[in-house]
Design an enzyme around this catalytic site. Sequence first.
Site, PDB file in Angstrom:
ATOM      1  N   LYS A 134       4.471   0.979   9.337  1.00 21.15           N
ATOM      2  CA  LYS A 134       4.623   2.215   8.576  1.00 21.15           C
ATOM      3  C   LYS A 134       4.076   3.398   9.354  1.00 21.15           C
ATOM      4  O   LYS A 134       4.608   4.501   9.276  1.00 21.15           O
ATOM      5  CB  LYS A 134       3.910   2.090   7.228  1.00 21.15           C
ATOM      6  CG  LYS A 134       4.745   1.358   6.204  1.00 21.15           C
ATOM      7  CD  LYS A 134       4.062   1.299   4.866  1.00 21.15           C
ATOM      8  CE  LYS A 134       3.053   0.198   4.831  1.00 21.15           C
ATOM      9  NZ  LYS A 134       2.486  -0.055   3.507  1.00 21.15           N
ATOM     10  N   GLU A 178       0.870  -1.159   0.000  1.00 21.94           N
ATOM     11  CA  GLU A 178       0.000   0.000   0.000  1.00 21.94           C
ATOM     12  C   GLU A 178       0.923   1.229   0.000  1.00 21.94           C
ATOM     13  O   GLU A 178       1.814   1.322   0.844  1.00 21.94           O
ATOM     14  CB  GLU A 178      -0.856  -0.023   1.273  1.00 21.94           C
ATOM     15  CG  GLU A 178      -1.870   1.077   1.303  1.00 21.94           C
ATOM     16  CD  GLU A 178      -2.742   1.044   2.569  1.00 21.94           C
ATOM     17  OE1 GLU A 178      -2.670   0.077   3.344  1.00 21.94           O
ATOM     18  OE2 GLU A 178      -3.476   2.029   2.751  1.00 21.94           O
ATOM     19  N   ARG A 205       4.710 -12.866  10.133  1.00 24.11           N
ATOM     20  CA  ARG A 205       5.286 -11.549   9.934  1.00 24.11           C
ATOM     21  C   ARG A 205       6.695 -11.531  10.515  1.00 24.11           C
ATOM     22  O   ARG A 205       6.969 -12.228  11.495  1.00 24.11           O
ATOM     23  CB  ARG A 205       4.395 -10.588  10.737  1.00 24.11           C
ATOM     24  CG  ARG A 205       4.449  -9.175  10.373  1.00 24.11           C
ATOM     25  CD  ARG A 205       3.338  -8.435  11.118  1.00 24.11           C
ATOM     26  NE  ARG A 205       2.301  -8.038  10.188  1.00 24.11           N
ATOM     27  CZ  ARG A 205       2.384  -6.949   9.399  1.00 24.11           C
ATOM     28  NH1 ARG A 205       3.415  -6.155   9.468  1.00 24.11           N
ATOM     29  NH2 ARG A 205       1.429  -6.662   8.579  1.00 24.11           N
TER      30      ARG A 205
HETATM   31  P1  ATP Z   1       2.601  -1.998   7.877  1.00 24.72           P
HETATM   32  O1  ATP Z   1       2.060  -2.607   9.110  1.00 24.72           O
HETATM   33  O2  ATP Z   1       4.031  -1.615   7.983  1.00 24.72           O
HETATM   34  O3  ATP Z   1       1.766  -0.893   7.314  1.00 24.72           O
HETATM   35  P2  ATP Z   1       1.380  -3.593   5.881  1.00 24.72           P
HETATM   36  O4  ATP Z   1       1.196  -5.044   5.859  1.00 24.72           O
HETATM   37  O5  ATP Z   1       0.168  -2.828   6.160  1.00 24.72           O
HETATM   38  O6  ATP Z   1       2.571  -3.198   6.827  1.00 24.72           O
HETATM   39  P3  ATP Z   1       1.565  -3.365   3.048  1.00 24.72           P
HETATM   40  O7  ATP Z   1       2.062  -2.242   2.246  1.00 24.72           O
HETATM   41  O8  ATP Z   1       0.146  -3.697   2.986  1.00 24.72           O
HETATM   42  O9  ATP Z   1       1.999  -3.055   4.539  1.00 24.72           O
HETATM   43  O10 ATP Z   1       2.447  -4.655   2.791  1.00 24.72           O
HETATM   44  C1  ATP Z   1       2.813  -5.137   1.524  1.00 24.72           C
HETATM   45  C2  ATP Z   1       3.146  -6.587   1.646  1.00 24.72           C
HETATM   46  O11 ATP Z   1       4.216  -6.765   2.558  1.00 24.72           O
HETATM   47  C3  ATP Z   1       1.972  -7.376   2.189  1.00 24.72           C
HETATM   48  O12 ATP Z   1       1.834  -8.543   1.402  1.00 24.72           O
HETATM   49  C4  ATP Z   1       2.366  -7.705   3.590  1.00 24.72           C
HETATM   50  O13 ATP Z   1       1.850  -8.945   3.968  1.00 24.72           O
HETATM   51  C5  ATP Z   1       3.877  -7.730   3.528  1.00 24.72           C
HETATM   52  N1  ATP Z   1       4.459  -7.354   4.814  1.00 24.72           N
HETATM   53  C6  ATP Z   1       4.325  -6.173   5.449  1.00 24.72           C
HETATM   54  N2  ATP Z   1       4.975  -6.187   6.622  1.00 24.72           N
HETATM   55  C7  ATP Z   1       5.545  -7.409   6.739  1.00 24.72           C
HETATM   56  C8  ATP Z   1       6.350  -8.040   7.735  1.00 24.72           C
HETATM   57  N3  ATP Z   1       6.699  -7.404   8.845  1.00 24.72           N
HETATM   58  N4  ATP Z   1       6.757  -9.302   7.512  1.00 24.72           N
HETATM   59  C9  ATP Z   1       6.424  -9.934   6.376  1.00 24.72           C
HETATM   60  N5  ATP Z   1       5.670  -9.400   5.398  1.00 24.72           N
HETATM   61  C10 ATP Z   1       5.224  -8.155   5.566  1.00 24.72           C
HETATM   62 MG    MG Z   2      -1.495  -3.534   4.636  1.00 27.89          MG
END
Ligand code: ATP
Ligand code: MG
Length: 561
Positions: free
Chosen positions: A273, A37, A263
């Site tokens: 983020k 995102e 994760r």
């Molecule tokens: P954040 O909590 O930092 O906002 P998010 O999952 O909301 O993380 P996205 O931009 O939606 O952020 O993530 C893009 C991809 O990265 C998704 O497929 C998510 O599952 C993966 N991802 C994000 N954070 C992690 C993590 N800590 N470990 C493994 N995969 C991750």
């Molecule tokens: Mg997300």
Amino acid sequence: MTVSDTKLPPSFITQVVQDDIAADVHGGKVLTRFPPEPNGYLHIGHARSIWLNFGIAEMFGGECNLRFDDTNPEKEEQEYVDAIKEDVSWLGYQWAGDVRYASDYFDRFHEWALYLIKAGKAYVCHLTAEQASEYRGWATKPGKESPYRQRSVEENLELFEKMRLGEFAEGECVLRAKIDMTSPNMNMRDPILYRIRKASHHQTGDKWCIYPSYDFAHGQEDAIEGVTHSICTLEFRDHRPLYDWFIENLPVPSRPRQYEMGRLNLSYTVTSKRKLKRLVDENIVAGWNDPRMPTISGMRRRGFTPSSLRKFCEMVPVSDKNNSDVDLAILERAIRDDLNESAARAMCVMEPLKVTILNFPEGEVETMTAPCHPNKPEMGERKLSFTREIYIERDDFNEDSSLSRKKFKRLVLGEWVRLRSAYIIKAEEVVKNEQGEIVEIKATLVPDTVGADAPEGVRPRGVIHWVSASQCAEIEVRKYDRLFRTESPDRAEGEFSDQINPESLKIMKGYLELDAANAEPETHFQFEREGYFVADQYDHSAETPVFNMTIGLKDTWSSKE
Ligand code: ATP
Ligand code: MG
């Protein structure tokens, strides 16, 4: 694909893909996607997801899409889109075809919403958020059906069109799927498909004022693109029945499947983020790419390499059961090991003490050579300039010659030490200022000792680094340390920003070999006996050399605690 001989360590997901190929589930095809995102910069957790998604594709001869999951108009910015593309490329991965945007599919999602309404499987609901949550029940209490659930198809079509045309205010109504208010899985209790958001979108501008929910969008994006294996994190496991429900109830062009993995969390840092954005917005750090940030761009600027991040990911098992809480020391070891192999050596004196070599002529420069890497002759040699005045590290001299040879393997008054790749010298005299501080050492060199053993009777205590006082460059050294002083800043009491390590940045001067100081930005070095450093990506130039400390030679944190 750049890394064609990729072999990920075996895990549940490599097994699934292998079995699917064997059983010809998706016609033998493998297509994964990385779906960020664009609401912030990518961090180490995303590097993990990139490594896995692109790695699976490479390993099984497939491809991986880069898709911006931009269904939420408010938080998304072009700056983030650009930074994310840059980060993925820098990590060494090439996405299939053009970058994709969930927003490219908004027309299709809208058609599919109409499709569900016409099939009697979606309705416009006017419950307020508060009422809706009451109607939803909770895990052990079944929900109640919304009073708007039995609206006719015609009425729903008309109301949904009014939503689209902006005739309702934000929050006044939503479009919901009609599934099962008594399902033990809360996600199946008539989830929201569309919300009203009167906000401009960075891709679609003001075309829409209704936006699909994550659940209504994600699986359909996968299906449109022909994704075969859609890997997300464990929190989405309970969403999988809903993911499948949409795939089954819509005329989608392919049947992707969702898999969940743990994760990645790192100690001494935050990987959310939202929290990273606070560090930026509150000026606790200098920006998203501050070298102390666990962002990919921050780690890059700090001096991490793509291969070190990949190796780090390989060291952490991929689990379908638990999140992985990883000690930051493991990441630090990965970069240390990587740079130990690849970084050229150079000498840099941080706290200089002048040494005058009495038996070396004034104005003369003797050139000697040293290997760029002790075990890699293919990396070539570098030139060192030796002059009458040199600098050594203040700590490398001690007046007290009674110090045991074992304890102090450096220079003491009246004894010898070897200057790395140069002469053996003997400290003859100490010069002090009025305050009694040592300001200079007068020394003599032992002739014919460059690249040769010490003669009889000359016993150097050890080897120290040095630079010529006239043939060196004064550089700015930015010494970085961990940003947080507590292991779990997320869980510590009070504000997580109170956990900041006040010593996480120290700016000092250094005196570096000339050629190293002239290196291009992002060139890595091991400053001998000091640690690994990189010429800053943005601020470094031959005129104003700036080097960031990537990591020390040894893990000092485990011994501190
Ligand atoms: P954040 O909590 O930092 O906002 P998010 O999952 O909301 O993380 P996205 O931009 O939606 O952020 O993530 C893009 C991809 O990265 C998704 O497929 C998510 O599952 C993966 N991802 C994000 N954070 C992690 C993590 N800590 N470990 C493994 N995969 C991750
Ligand atoms: Mg997300």
